[in-house]
Design a protein around this motif. Sequence first.
Motif, PDB file in Angstrom:
ATOM      1  N   GLY A 177      -0.844   5.817  -5.902  1.00  0.00           N
ATOM      2  CA  GLY A 177       1.000   5.414  -5.583  1.00  0.00           C
ATOM      3  C   GLY A 177       0.550   4.605  -4.576  1.00  0.00           C
ATOM      4  N   SER A 178      -0.284   4.919  -3.559  1.00  0.00           N
ATOM      5  CA  SER A 178      -0.094   4.119  -2.438  1.00  0.00           C
ATOM      6  C   SER A 178      -0.253   2.342  -2.969  1.00  0.00           C
ATOM      7  CB  SER A 178      -0.911   4.743  -1.176  1.00  0.00           C
ATOM      8  OG  SER A 178      -2.206   4.914  -2.316  1.00  0.00           O
ATOM      9  N   LEU A 179      -1.679   2.274  -3.478  1.00  0.00           N
ATOM     10  CA  LEU A 179      -2.394   1.076  -3.993  1.00  0.00           C
ATOM     11  C   LEU A 179      -0.712   0.326  -4.208  1.00  0.00           C
ATOM     12  CD1 LEU A 179      -4.701  -1.006  -3.772  1.00  0.00           C
ATOM     13  CD2 LEU A 179      -5.051  -0.664  -6.069  1.00  0.00           C
ATOM     14  N   LEU A 180      -0.213   0.362  -5.627  1.00  0.00           N
ATOM     15  CA  LEU A 180       1.016   0.699  -5.365  1.00  0.00           C
ATOM     16  C   LEU A 180       2.135   0.197  -4.870  1.00  0.00           C
ATOM     17  CD1 LEU A 180       1.989  -0.122  -8.677  1.00  0.00           C
ATOM     18  CD2 LEU A 180       3.663   1.549  -7.735  1.00  0.00           C
ATOM     19  N   VAL A 181       1.972   0.733  -3.018  1.00  0.00           N
ATOM     20  CA  VAL A 181       3.357   0.192  -2.373  1.00  0.00           C
ATOM     21  C   VAL A 181       2.345  -1.049  -1.574  1.00  0.00           C
ATOM     22  CG1 VAL A 181       3.850   0.928  -0.451  1.00  0.00           C
ATOM     23  CG2 VAL A 181       3.958   2.820  -2.525  1.00  0.00           C
ATOM     24  N   ALA A 182       1.583  -1.168  -1.245  1.00  0.00           N
ATOM     25  CA  ALA A 182       0.489  -1.698  -0.601  1.00  0.00           C
ATOM     26  C   ALA A 182       0.553  -2.901  -1.777  1.00  0.00           C
ATOM     27  CB  ALA A 182      -0.792  -1.522  -0.295  1.00  0.00           C
ATOM     28  N   GLU A 183       0.436  -3.582  -2.618  1.00  0.00           N
ATOM     29  CA  GLU A 183       0.784  -4.461  -3.447  1.00  0.00           C
ATOM     30  C   GLU A 183       1.975  -4.700  -3.603  1.00  0.00           C
ATOM     31  OE1 GLU A 183      -1.631  -5.953  -4.503  1.00  0.00           O
ATOM     32  OE2 GLU A 183      -3.002  -5.476  -3.124  1.00  0.00           O
ATOM     33  N   ALA A 184       2.387  -4.431  -3.365  1.00  0.00           N
ATOM     34  CA  ALA A 184       4.275  -4.346  -3.737  1.00  0.00           C
ATOM     35  C   ALA A 184       4.886  -5.272  -2.392  1.00  0.00           C
ATOM     36  CB  ALA A 184       5.277  -3.504  -4.175  1.00  0.00           C
ATOM     37  N   GLY A 185       4.155  -5.148  -1.325  1.00  0.00           N
ATOM     38  CA  GLY A 185       4.596  -5.211   0.387  1.00  0.00           C
ATOM     39  C   GLY A 185       5.036  -4.002   1.310  1.00  0.00           C
ATOM     40  N   GLY A 186       4.591  -2.914   1.059  1.00  0.00           N
ATOM     41  CA  GLY A 186       4.596  -1.989   1.677  1.00  0.00           C
ATOM     42  C   GLY A 186       3.649  -1.478   2.388  1.00  0.00           C
ATOM     43  N   ILE A 187       3.599  -0.358   3.974  1.00  0.00           N
ATOM     44  CA  ILE A 187       2.482   0.520   3.931  1.00  0.00           C
ATOM     45  C   ILE A 187       2.642   1.593   3.680  1.00  0.00           C
ATOM     46  CG2 ILE A 187       1.487   0.602   6.541  1.00  0.00           C
ATOM     47  CD1 ILE A 187       2.693  -1.582   7.467  1.00  0.00           C
ATOM     48  N   VAL A 188       1.377   2.005   3.335  1.00  0.00           N
ATOM     49  CA  VAL A 188       1.658   3.655   3.499  1.00  0.00           C
ATOM     50  C   VAL A 188       0.331   4.311   5.000  1.00  0.00           C
ATOM     51  CG1 VAL A 188       0.573   5.699   1.879  1.00  0.00           C
ATOM     52  CG2 VAL A 188       1.924   3.319   0.934  1.00  0.00           C
ATOM     53  N   SER A 189       1.019   5.046   5.260  1.00  0.00           N
ATOM     54  CA  SER A 189       0.279   5.988   6.548  1.00  0.00           C
ATOM     55  C   SER A 189       0.408   7.473   6.351  1.00  0.00           C
ATOM     56  CB  SER A 189       0.486   5.320   7.678  1.00  0.00           C
ATOM     57  OG  SER A 189       1.732   5.838   7.865  1.00  0.00           O
ATOM     58  N   ASP A 190      -0.256   8.362   6.850  1.00  0.00           N
ATOM     59  CA  ASP A 190      -0.133   9.585   7.155  1.00  0.00           C
ATOM     60  C   ASP A 190       1.070   9.579   8.563  1.00  0.00           C
ATOM     61  OD1 ASP A 190      -1.109   9.507   9.749  1.00  0.00           O
ATOM     62  OD2 ASP A 190      -2.640  10.786   9.438  1.00  0.00           O
ATOM     63  N   ILE A 191       1.533  11.118   9.019  1.00  0.00           N
ATOM     64  CA  ILE A 191       2.704  11.241   9.733  1.00  0.00           C
ATOM     65  C   ILE A 191       2.163   9.986  10.977  1.00  0.00           C
ATOM     66  CG2 ILE A 191       3.842  12.890   8.976  1.00  0.00           C
ATOM     67  CD1 ILE A 191       2.465  14.711  10.907  1.00  0.00           C
ATOM     68  N   HIS A 192       1.093   9.690  11.502  1.00  0.00           N
ATOM     69  CA  HIS A 192       0.864   9.659  12.847  1.00  0.00           C
ATOM     70  C   HIS A 192       0.849   7.862  12.816  1.00  0.00           C
ATOM     71  CE1 HIS A 192       0.467  13.909  14.026  1.00  0.00           C
ATOM     72  NE2 HIS A 192      -0.751  13.701  13.454  1.00  0.00           N
TER      73      HIS A 192
END
Length: 337
Positions: free
Chosen positions: A279-294
């Motif tokens: 899921g995190s790679l899908l978001v990154a490749e769709a134009g998003g950023i995935v991180s933790d709460i920090h």
Amino acid sequence: MSALAFAAERAVAINAVLAASNVCQRVFTKLVNGETITKKDKSPVTIADYSAQAVVNSILYKSFPTDPIVGEEDSKDLRGEEGRSMREKVLELANTGLESALSEDSLLETIDRGTFAGGAKGRMWALDPIDGTKGFLRGEQFAVCLALIVDGQVQVGVMGCPNLPVDAKNKDGEKGCLFITVKGQGAFQRNFSSNTETPIAMSAIQSLADASFCESVESGHSNQSESAKIANLLGITKAPVRMDSQCKYCSISRGDAEVYLRLPVSASYEEKIWDHASGSLLVAEAGGIVSDIHGKPLDFSKGRTLATNSGVIAAHAKIHGRVIEAVQKVLFPEGKL
Ligand code: AMP
Ligand code: MG
């Protein structure tokens, strides 16, 4: 022309996820709808979990016999006399999804190929055979999630979402989608009913007031009262979209909602790599950023868990920073990290 990177892995992962998704759907129709086994004892989801892991591991093994797998399940409870009844059901179901049938022994061995410890070096697959087990039992969202991680970096992600509407605007329409991504090659949706892939992208809203956010249905998996405060601070007025499984990553990747908040409910819980890799790679490749709460990137090199991360925040690259600011303000009002 040279072949695209990870073309073989992508194709095999698609086959594996589709086969496992079909097995899950069969289990649901037969066991949950048919009430052969009551929902309360959770056995349908257990049978589907093991069968789906056996199917995926078996298909991966044919093409990549030396690749280790970090899978959620192991065969402990299927062994011996006590495990017999469950083992027989799992074997029957797994074999409906495979070209060459497994024996009882090879079933157990195949499931246990998923016990790899993970780590920073080399290739490994991360598998959640049924992510969102509670959603599966409710007949709502769940996903079969498979990712290839190389030297701690997610390179390929494929997710099968049998109950997700192919078009979020038409909730009663066709259901069943596959989400596919390879690092650097974009994010795609393909519907179970065809083999056409369509590129997807996150919605690039500028004003957070227009945004909506996703979170877990289960309040034990994500702190819903804190997320309401964060939404409030960001000016978000729409009700949260609550959904089980990595379907949340898929939904924001195609623009159904803009933000995914997963806020820790306990300081000791470590997120599992199979719950976030694809899921995190899908978001990154769709134009998003995935991180933790920090705001720290998710680190898939630490073993079976995201041991050095806390929670997950995913949003379009343009708004991710503002979401993290609000998360920090609400979760750490004194400025303590
Ligand atoms: P979701 O459907 O997004 O709520 O997530 C389902 C996943 O939550 C399961 O696959 C579990 O691995 C994971 N999970 C279990 N307990 C917790 C917890 N205390 N905090 C966060 N996630 C959890
Ligand atoms: Mg899961």
